[in-house]
Design a protein around this motif. Structure first.
Motif, mmCIF file in Angstrom:
data_model
loop_
_atom_site.group_PDB
_atom_site.id
_atom_site.type_symbol
_atom_site.label_atom_id
_atom_site.label_comp_id
_atom_site.label_asym_id
_atom_site.label_seq_id
_atom_site.Cartn_x
_atom_site.Cartn_y
_atom_site.Cartn_z
ATOM 1 N N THR A 88 -13.249 -30.736 -2.758
ATOM 2 C CA THR A 88 -12.600 -32.051 -2.650
ATOM 3 C C THR A 88 -11.346 -32.057 -1.789
ATOM 4 O OG1 THR A 88 -11.342 -31.616 -4.665
ATOM 5 C CG2 THR A 88 -13.434 -32.814 -4.914
ATOM 6 N N CYS A 89 -10.873 -30.844 -1.395
ATOM 7 C CA CYS A 89 -9.599 -30.814 -0.671
ATOM 8 C C CYS A 89 -9.357 -29.469 0.001
ATOM 9 C CB CYS A 89 -8.449 -31.124 -1.643
ATOM 10 S SG CYS A 89 -6.816 -31.038 -0.895
ATOM 11 N N GLY A 90 -9.455 -29.455 1.331
ATOM 12 C CA GLY A 90 -9.055 -28.266 2.084
ATOM 13 C C GLY A 90 -7.538 -28.214 2.175
ATOM 14 N N PHE A 91 -6.949 -29.339 2.630
ATOM 15 C CA PHE A 91 -5.491 -29.488 2.603
ATOM 16 C C PHE A 91 -5.158 -30.963 2.460
ATOM 17 C CE2 PHE A 91 -6.174 -30.437 7.073
ATOM 18 C CZ PHE A 91 -5.115 -31.244 7.470
ATOM 19 N N SER A 92 -3.932 -31.234 2.015
ATOM 20 C CA SER A 92 -3.509 -32.622 1.827
ATOM 21 C C SER A 92 -1.996 -32.713 1.962
ATOM 22 C CB SER A 92 -3.969 -33.144 0.459
ATOM 23 O OG SER A 92 -3.700 -34.526 0.339
ATOM 24 N N ASN A 93 -1.471 -33.870 1.682
ATOM 25 C CA ASN A 93 -0.018 -34.093 1.743
ATOM 26 C C ASN A 93 0.356 -35.287 0.875
ATOM 27 O OD1 ASN A 93 -1.369 -35.452 4.356
ATOM 28 N ND2 ASN A 93 0.274 -36.777 3.598
ATOM 29 N N ALA A 94 1.615 -35.349 0.507
ATOM 30 C CA ALA A 94 2.168 -36.565 -0.105
ATOM 31 C C ALA A 94 2.892 -37.323 1.013
ATOM 32 C CB ALA A 94 3.131 -36.184 -1.215
ATOM 33 N N THR A 97 0.401 -22.919 12.629
ATOM 34 C CA THR A 97 0.125 -24.051 13.530
ATOM 35 C C THR A 97 -0.903 -24.983 12.900
ATOM 36 O OG1 THR A 97 -1.727 -22.970 14.629
ATOM 37 C CG2 THR A 97 0.484 -22.494 15.506
ATOM 38 N N TRP A 98 -1.016 -26.184 13.446
ATOM 39 C CA TRP A 98 -2.022 -27.122 12.935
ATOM 40 C C TRP A 98 -3.440 -26.575 13.091
ATOM 41 C CZ3 TRP A 98 -1.485 -30.476 9.368
ATOM 42 C CH2 TRP A 98 -0.265 -31.168 9.206
ATOM 43 N N PRO A 99 -3.806 -26.010 14.269
ATOM 44 C CA PRO A 99 -5.164 -25.442 14.356
ATOM 45 C C PRO A 99 -5.418 -24.366 13.291
ATOM 46 C CG PRO A 99 -4.222 -25.672 16.549
ATOM 47 C CD PRO A 99 -3.126 -25.992 15.574
ATOM 48 N N GLU A 100 -4.416 -23.562 12.973
ATOM 49 C CA GLU A 100 -4.572 -22.537 11.928
ATOM 50 C C GLU A 100 -4.738 -23.180 10.540
ATOM 51 O OE1 GLU A 100 -1.143 -20.007 12.357
ATOM 52 O OE2 GLU A 100 -1.863 -19.117 14.224
ATOM 53 N N VAL A 101 -4.026 -24.299 10.299
ATOM 54 C CA VAL A 101 -4.177 -25.024 9.022
ATOM 55 C C VAL A 101 -5.604 -25.569 8.911
ATOM 56 C CG1 VAL A 101 -3.504 -27.118 7.740
ATOM 57 C CG2 VAL A 101 -1.739 -25.627 8.700
ATOM 58 N N PHE A 102 -6.109 -26.166 10.009
ATOM 59 C CA PHE A 102 -7.468 -26.728 9.980
ATOM 60 C C PHE A 102 -8.489 -25.626 9.688
ATOM 61 C CE2 PHE A 102 -5.787 -29.843 13.463
ATOM 62 C CZ PHE A 102 -5.061 -30.544 12.508
ATOM 63 N N ASP A 103 -8.287 -24.477 10.300
ATOM 64 C CA ASP A 103 -9.196 -23.348 10.132
ATOM 65 C C ASP A 103 -9.153 -22.824 8.682
ATOM 66 O OD1 ASP A 103 -11.005 -21.392 11.247
ATOM 67 O OD2 ASP A 103 -9.382 -19.927 11.004
ATOM 68 N N ALA A 104 -7.932 -22.673 8.154
ATOM 69 C CA ALA A 104 -7.768 -22.204 6.773
ATOM 70 C C ALA A 104 -8.393 -23.200 5.786
ATOM 71 C CB ALA A 104 -6.283 -22.016 6.460
ATOM 72 N N ALA A 105 -8.220 -24.493 6.057
ATOM 73 C CA ALA A 105 -8.765 -25.538 5.177
ATOM 74 C C ALA A 105 -10.295 -25.489 5.149
ATOM 75 C CB ALA A 105 -8.287 -26.917 5.641
ATOM 76 N N LYS A 106 -10.896 -25.201 6.303
ATOM 77 C CA LYS A 106 -12.365 -25.079 6.358
ATOM 78 C C LYS A 106 -12.827 -23.892 5.508
ATOM 79 C CE LYS A 106 -12.812 -27.387 10.808
ATOM 80 N NZ LYS A 106 -12.552 -27.225 12.240
ATOM 81 N N LYS A 107 -12.072 -22.798 5.569
ATOM 82 C CA LYS A 107 -12.415 -21.610 4.766
ATOM 83 C C LYS A 107 -12.240 -21.895 3.268
ATOM 84 C CE LYS A 107 -11.484 -18.099 8.279
ATOM 85 N NZ LYS A 107 -10.492 -17.165 8.833
ATOM 86 N N LEU A 108 -11.185 -22.621 2.923
ATOM 87 C CA LEU A 108 -10.959 -22.981 1.520
ATOM 88 C C LEU A 108 -12.101 -23.852 1.001
ATOM 89 C CD1 LEU A 108 -7.132 -23.690 1.744
ATOM 90 C CD2 LEU A 108 -8.168 -22.108 0.092
ATOM 91 N N LYS A 109 -12.529 -24.778 1.854
ATOM 92 C CA LYS A 109 -13.613 -25.673 1.465
ATOM 93 C C LYS A 109 -14.901 -24.875 1.230
ATOM 94 C CE LYS A 109 -15.411 -30.128 2.484
ATOM 95 N NZ LYS A 109 -16.796 -29.672 2.550
ATOM 96 N N ALA A 110 -15.170 -23.955 2.134
ATOM 97 C CA ALA A 110 -16.369 -23.107 2.002
ATOM 98 C C ALA A 110 -16.290 -22.215 0.763
ATOM 99 C CB ALA A 110 -16.532 -22.256 3.259
ATOM 100 N N ALA A 111 -15.053 -21.896 0.330
ATOM 101 C CA ALA A 111 -14.861 -21.013 -0.837
ATOM 102 C C ALA A 111 -14.835 -21.779 -2.161
ATOM 103 C CB ALA A 111 -13.572 -20.224 -0.668
ATOM 104 N N GLY A 112 -15.153 -23.082 -2.110
ATOM 105 C CA GLY A 112 -15.258 -23.839 -3.365
ATOM 106 C C GLY A 112 -14.304 -25.004 -3.543
#
Length: 437
Positions: A185-191, A167-182
């Protein structure tokens, strides 16, 4: 941009063209927009066809991005030197359909050339997009795709994300964790900004992009994507853009390399990105269905197709058309279609090629390539999810992206941006409606 005013220059030029000696090989010019691994596949297809017979030679030419290729083709038609075959992305369909005289419909081409051709042999989700209301195929489906979410499994694991977000809330949450892990410049993106956040987003949530079944049932369609759901989604992106938990990836596919390089570990783009991902990613990756908002009734619905089809240009000689028809028959071969699908990540365009891939156990080993097929067939399509057919769509996508960019840049609120995208887009549709009648 309708072709109506192009004039008969192409036909005149073709008639005056230097006659080819009977023994010479007839050249078929094919303009396309394929890059990376898919460019190699295009060149290989032409080589294989050329080696399979001695009467025709298909000459592929890369003409830039999808919009660049379409614009080059329009300019060439006006100048009387259009190619025989032009690859046009799905959003150019309405413009091409209204181009009476500028195109040779595929069903007519195959009939005139006496080539075997059964529109029912092709997957209906795909052919419906490129056919008249009577089911006559106007262009030849070539590289059909849908939008998927590409996942860098290694990086998600490192960031402590144990399950692929749905889900979108799960994507936002995962992106925050990715950002915290280094991933600073990009938690998530798209073309393809408008394809992701307006077109596919609407179909996947079963909400209209516009009236008249998103324009499929008439050019007198009106845009409707400024609903509270659309505003909420854009506002979420605006909020997340501030610290790069979300980072805008542009209007076309130019930033896809951010996934292959490892910078963006969650990236929404075409399923046709597979060949490039396979050739560039040095990590374990997969694709997953697009995310959805779980509080929206009926979501997820089904995705819509992207990619492109091959349009045959008007004003060419019968002998040249015969060569084009033979090339399309060559492309439709079941084994070739299955191989093309399995190597490129684009969808199999014939039912037989899809059935062969299932029978061969291909998806058990390569589930990544079944993701778009599962999305497209997730539920029976509705008025909101059959597809879309808006005139001037190439220019309109730019306009929509411009407004999304204004919101992300803090120049407008999410609501102001989408209201402007809808009203400016509707003005453009009314202009097209006048020229298309």
């Amino acid at each position: 941009m309708a072709f109506r005013q192009f004039g008969p220059a192409a036909a005149v030029t073709a008639a005056l063209a230097f006659a080819t000696p009977a023994h010479a090989v007839t050249e078929i010019q094919w303009w396309h927009a394929m890059t990376g691994g898919n460019n190699d596949i295009v060149n290989k297809l032409a080589e294989e066809f050329n080696a399979s017979q001695s009467d025709y030679k298909v000459v592929p030419s890369y003409k830039g991005s999808y919009p660049d290729t379409m614009n080059a083709g329009i300019a060439a038609f006006r100048a009387g030197n259009a190619p025989h075959i032009m690859q046009v992305f799905e959003v150019g369909t309405a413009t091409m359909m209204s181009a009476t005289g500028a195109i040779k419909p595929v069903y007519q081409l195959m009939k005139d050339a006496g080539e075997p051709f059964d529109p029912k042999a092709y997957l209906p989700t795909i052919t419906g997009y490129y056919s008249t209301s009577k089911g006559e195929m106007l262009s030849f489906p070539f590289n059909s795709s849908s939008m998927v979410m590409w996942i860098n499994k290694d990086e998600l694991k490192k960031a402590g994300v144990t399950e692929i977000p749905k889900t979108w809330p799960e994507v936002f949450d995962a992106a925050k964790k990715l950002k915290a892990a280094g991933h600073a410049t990009c938690g998530f993106s798209n073309a393809w900004a408008s394809w992701a956040h307006i077109e596919q987003f609407s179909a996947w949530h079963n909400v209209p992009i516009g009236t008249k079944a998103n324009g499929l049932d008439g050019f007198d369609t009106e845009l409707k994507f400024n609903s509270p759901l659309h505003v909420r989604h854009l506002q979420n992106l605006v909020d997340l853009q501030k610290d790069k938990t979300y980072d805008y990836g542009g209007r076309t596919s130019t930033n896809e390399a951010r996934f292959g390089s490892g910078e963006c570990a969650i990236f929404l783009t075409s399923s046709g990105y597979y060949a490039t991902a396979k050739g560039t990613a040095k990590f374990d990756f997969t694709s997953a269905p697009m995310p959805y908002y779980p509080d929206v009734a009926g979501a997820p619905q089904n995705s819509i197709i992207g990619g492109a089809s091959l349009w045959v240009m008007g004003g060419k000689k019968p002998e040249e058309y015969k060569g084009v028809a033979k090339f399309f028959t060559f492309l439709s071969d079941t084994n070739r279609q299955a191989k093309l699908h399995q190597e490129s990540g684009y969808l199999p365009i014939t039912k037989a090629a899809y059935e062969k891939s299932i029978k061969d156990g291909f998806y058990e080993k390569n589930p990544t390539l079944q993701t778009p097929l599962k999305e497209l067939t997730n539920k029976e399509p509705t008025e909101n999810s059959r597809g879309l057919r808006f005139g001037n769509m190439v220019q309109m996508r730019d306009l929509w992206s411009e407004e999304i960019e204004a919101a992300l840049g803090g120049k407008k609120s999410a609501k102001e941006a989408l209201d402007a995208a809808v009203s400016r887009g509707n003005a453009m549709l009314r202009t097209f409606e006048k020229t298309a009648k």
